[in-house]
Design an enzyme around this catalytic site. Structure first.
Site, PDB file in Angstrom:
ATOM      1  N   HIS A   9       0.814  -1.219   0.000  1.00 50.56           N
ATOM      2  CA  HIS A   9       0.000   0.000   0.000  1.00 50.56           C
ATOM      3  C   HIS A   9       0.849   1.272   0.000  1.00 50.56           C
ATOM      4  O   HIS A   9       2.039   1.249   0.306  1.00 50.56           O
ATOM      5  CB  HIS A   9      -0.912   0.011   1.229  1.00 50.56           C
ATOM      6  N   GLU A  83      -2.541  -7.096   7.276  1.00 49.70           N
ATOM      7  CA  GLU A  83      -1.198  -7.073   7.840  1.00 49.70           C
ATOM      8  C   GLU A  83      -1.128  -7.966   9.077  1.00 49.70           C
ATOM      9  O   GLU A  83      -2.154  -8.280   9.690  1.00 49.70           O
ATOM     10  CB  GLU A  83      -0.808  -5.633   8.203  1.00 49.70           C
TER      11      GLU A  83
END
Length: 190
Positions: A9, A83
């Protein structure tokens, strides 16, 4: 041939402050949006069939910029792409961890998701992905630690010297002897 582009990201305020993000839902900052737009522009000249993304805001936003530039390609969100859960360290800097738990903080049980669990969910996702989309070009938008574990599992011989940069893309392709990485941690679009 199956090709997978794995993207970290764009930048967040916590990246700048060097705070552990983990499963905290932190959005892109202004620079992260610019990075995502530049990456989307780069990818618009390539052929991609499918996009998968973590549902956390920073990955979701990055994927949305890419999907729009690729002709509004639908994004499929998958919890397994989140994550690594940072437990009690989320939101803290290294200095704050040292102050709170001491130099041995990594050896304490602070609720951080175990590597084995990350690898297991990554492998389950990967196995399903390959069965569902054979011979396709697939983009995955996820997070640094998750991607590192994922790449080590899928391409064990890959040398990962540097940490993954924001909006970096790494591509893996299925060869005769398994998966090979033909691009790693690339941010030429920046």
């Amino acid at each position: 041939m199956t090709k997978i582009g794995i993207i970290r990201h764009g930048r967040t305020a916590w990246n700048v402050e060097r705070r552990a993000q983990g499963s905290s839902d932190i959005p892109l900052d202004e620079n992260g949006i610019i990075e995502a737009v530049k990456l989307a522009e780069r990818l618009s000249s390539e052929e991609w069939d499918v996009i998968y993304a973590s549902p956390l805001a920073r990955a979701k936003q990055t994927a949305e910029y890419i999907a729009e530039k690729l002709g509004n390609l639908p994004i499929q969100y998958d919890e397994r792409l989140k994550e690594v859960d940072g437990g009690q360290i989320e939101g803290t800097t290294e200095a704050e961890r040292l102050e709170k738990w001491g130099e041995q903080w990594r050896e304490l049980d602070l609720g951080i998701e175990k590597t084995e669990a990350v690898i297991k969910r990554g492998q389950l996702f990967f196995d399903e992905l390959i069965k569902k989309h054979p011979e396709k070009n697939i983009l995955i938008v996820s997070h640094g630690m998750f991607i590192s574990h994922f790449l080590r599992q899928v391409v064990p011989k890959l040398e990962m010297k540097d940490g993954l940069r924001n909006t970096s893309i790494s591509t893996i392709v299925k060869g005769e002897k398994g998966w090979d990485c033909d691009l790693y941690n690339c941010t030429s679009h920046l």
